[in-house]
Write a protein that holds these residues in place. Sequence first.
Motif, mmCIF file in Angstrom:
data_model
loop_
_atom_site.group_PDB
_atom_site.id
_atom_site.type_symbol
_atom_site.label_atom_id
_atom_site.label_comp_id
_atom_site.label_asym_id
_atom_site.label_seq_id
_atom_site.Cartn_x
_atom_site.Cartn_y
_atom_site.Cartn_z
ATOM 1 N N PRO A 1 22.306 -2.503 27.896
ATOM 2 C CA PRO A 1 21.259 -1.674 27.298
ATOM 3 C C PRO A 1 21.098 -0.332 28.011
ATOM 4 C CG PRO A 1 20.266 -3.311 28.719
ATOM 5 C CD PRO A 1 21.746 -3.603 28.716
ATOM 6 N N GLU A 2 22.103 0.534 27.865
ATOM 7 C CA GLU A 2 22.116 1.836 28.524
ATOM 8 C C GLU A 2 22.498 2.899 27.506
ATOM 9 O OE1 GLU A 2 25.065 0.640 31.208
ATOM 10 O OE2 GLU A 2 23.737 -0.780 32.238
ATOM 11 N N VAL A 3 21.726 3.982 27.464
ATOM 12 C CA VAL A 3 21.965 5.004 26.452
ATOM 13 C C VAL A 3 21.864 6.404 27.039
ATOM 14 C CG1 VAL A 3 21.099 3.555 24.573
ATOM 15 C CG2 VAL A 3 19.520 5.078 25.777
ATOM 16 N N ILE A 4 22.515 7.346 26.376
ATOM 17 C CA ILE A 4 22.364 8.760 26.677
ATOM 18 C C ILE A 4 22.057 9.474 25.374
ATOM 19 C CG2 ILE A 4 24.881 9.161 26.497
ATOM 20 C CD1 ILE A 4 24.507 11.434 28.548
ATOM 21 N N MET A 5 21.049 10.323 25.397
ATOM 22 C CA MET A 5 20.623 11.062 24.209
ATOM 23 C C MET A 5 20.492 12.531 24.580
ATOM 24 S SD MET A 5 17.673 8.244 23.493
ATOM 25 C CE MET A 5 17.596 7.995 25.281
ATOM 26 N N ILE A 6 20.952 13.402 23.712
ATOM 27 C CA ILE A 6 20.884 14.836 23.995
ATOM 28 C C ILE A 6 20.220 15.542 22.820
ATOM 29 C CG2 ILE A 6 22.210 16.920 24.517
ATOM 30 C CD1 ILE A 6 24.383 15.157 25.700
ATOM 31 N N TYR A 7 19.315 16.435 23.169
ATOM 32 C CA TYR A 7 18.574 17.178 22.153
ATOM 33 C C TYR A 7 18.358 18.587 22.674
ATOM 34 C CZ TYR A 7 14.548 18.624 19.316
ATOM 35 O OH TYR A 7 13.706 19.295 18.487
ATOM 36 N N GLY A 8 18.481 19.585 21.803
ATOM 37 C CA GLY A 8 18.301 20.959 22.259
ATOM 38 C C GLY A 8 17.659 21.848 21.213
ATOM 39 N N MET A 9 17.151 22.980 21.689
ATOM 40 C CA MET A 9 16.557 23.981 20.812
ATOM 41 C C MET A 9 16.962 25.360 21.284
ATOM 42 S SD MET A 9 12.767 22.464 19.980
ATOM 43 C CE MET A 9 12.615 23.592 18.580
ATOM 44 N N LYS A 10 16.976 26.309 20.380
ATOM 45 C CA LYS A 10 17.381 27.668 20.696
ATOM 46 C C LYS A 10 16.446 28.298 21.727
ATOM 47 C CE LYS A 10 21.070 27.810 18.454
ATOM 48 N NZ LYS A 10 22.298 27.803 19.266
ATOM 49 N N LYS A 11 17.022 29.056 22.637
ATOM 50 C CA LYS A 11 16.233 29.691 23.684
ATOM 51 C C LYS A 11 15.229 30.684 23.112
ATOM 52 C CE LYS A 11 18.604 30.861 27.415
ATOM 53 N NZ LYS A 11 19.698 31.325 28.288
ATOM 54 N N THR A 12 15.517 31.210 21.951
ATOM 55 C CA THR A 12 14.598 32.167 21.325
ATOM 56 C C THR A 12 13.298 31.506 20.865
ATOM 57 O OG1 THR A 12 15.792 31.835 19.240
ATOM 58 C CG2 THR A 12 16.426 33.736 20.574
ATOM 59 N N ASP A 13 13.271 30.167 20.811
ATOM 60 C CA ASP A 13 12.081 29.458 20.363
ATOM 61 C C ASP A 13 11.051 29.246 21.469
ATOM 62 O OD1 ASP A 13 13.146 29.264 17.820
ATOM 63 O OD2 ASP A 13 14.004 27.278 18.150
ATOM 64 N N PHE A 14 11.429 29.538 22.727
ATOM 65 C CA PHE A 14 10.518 29.338 23.849
ATOM 66 C C PHE A 14 10.547 30.543 24.783
ATOM 67 C CE2 PHE A 14 11.476 25.100 22.335
ATOM 68 C CZ PHE A 14 10.263 24.426 22.459
ATOM 69 N N GLU A 15 9.465 30.682 25.555
ATOM 70 C CA GLU A 15 9.377 31.777 26.507
ATOM 71 C C GLU A 15 10.295 31.556 27.707
ATOM 72 O OE1 GLU A 15 7.707 34.760 26.383
ATOM 73 O OE2 GLU A 15 7.497 34.150 24.279
ATOM 74 N N GLY A 16 10.659 30.318 27.943
ATOM 75 C CA GLY A 16 11.527 30.009 29.067
ATOM 76 C C GLY A 16 11.734 28.515 29.154
ATOM 77 N N ILE A 17 12.578 28.081 30.105
ATOM 78 C CA ILE A 17 12.870 26.657 30.225
ATOM 79 C C ILE A 17 11.635 25.867 30.646
ATOM 80 C CG2 ILE A 17 13.651 26.827 32.629
ATOM 81 C CD1 ILE A 17 15.746 24.631 31.908
ATOM 82 N N ASP A 18 10.737 26.486 31.419
ATOM 83 C CA ASP A 18 9.516 25.787 31.815
ATOM 84 C C ASP A 18 8.661 25.452 30.599
ATOM 85 O OD1 ASP A 18 10.086 25.712 34.515
ATOM 86 O OD2 ASP A 18 9.092 27.617 34.936
ATOM 87 N N ALA A 19 8.578 26.383 29.655
ATOM 88 C CA ALA A 19 7.799 26.133 28.439
ATOM 89 C C ALA A 19 8.424 25.003 27.622
ATOM 90 C CB ALA A 19 7.718 27.407 27.602
ATOM 91 N N PHE A 20 9.754 24.998 27.532
ATOM 92 C CA PHE A 20 10.457 23.930 26.824
ATOM 93 C C PHE A 20 10.215 22.587 27.510
ATOM 94 C CE2 PHE A 20 14.435 21.376 26.626
ATOM 95 C CZ PHE A 20 14.426 21.076 25.268
ATOM 96 N N LYS A 21 10.387 22.565 28.829
ATOM 97 C CA LYS A 21 10.208 21.328 29.610
ATOM 98 C C LYS A 21 8.783 20.794 29.457
ATOM 99 C CE LYS A 21 9.837 22.035 33.999
ATOM 100 N NZ LYS A 21 8.373 21.806 34.209
ATOM 101 N N ASN A 22 7.804 21.660 29.599
ATOM 102 C CA ASN A 22 6.412 21.215 29.525
ATOM 103 C C ASN A 22 6.057 20.698 28.134
ATOM 104 O OD1 ASN A 22 6.054 21.904 32.207
ATOM 105 N ND2 ASN A 22 5.267 23.954 31.741
#
Length: 214
Positions: free
Chosen positions: A98-119
Amino acid sequence: MKKWVVFVVLGAILAGCGSGGAKEASISESSTEKSTETTFSTKQSTAKTKASSVKKKVTFKAADFQIEEAAYQIKIPDTWEVTSEEDFDFYASDENNPEVIMIYGMKKTDFEGIDAFKNAMIGQIVSDEDVQIKEESRKEVPYQTAHYSGYLYTVATVSDGANVGIQYYFLETEADYVVVNIAGLPSFYDRNAETITEMLNSFVSVEQMNTQNL
């Protein structure tokens, strides 16, 4: 924004974990037979112990996927199978565990920075009726792969009586903010630290990979 799915149900985590043990040997009238059987059994047990203590070398295979129009590649263990999941750009799981890896992303233009995306992502990691979060387990540290920098956010959960560890790797690529999400039992992380590092270091955009190969 796409709906963010925080947890994946790890079906039948404890299935098949029945009690072990060898069958009882039938009582023999011959003490010689008893001795022979005991010796043979001991040798078998020793051989099995030695075999199980040898760590198998993990081999990897490359998997290609896309986050919108951007192409990426990551290497996963050969025993993992890639499947299509509506809520993720990439999803793969171990065929036997029971082990998985999932990847999801969004365009950088949709956020002010990686901190905003992370939060924004972390804000949605909450307990519900199926999954309880161990609040004291929440940790966040800077993280660097072979190609990208970002943060590692870890949390421990309890689902159907099983302890499930979840790691979120928030990374900034050339065009996207990406979260690589790995989930499994605590023992998975204990024995697969090198495998996880190998997977994260292999994650790269095809654009960057082609540039490096020139």
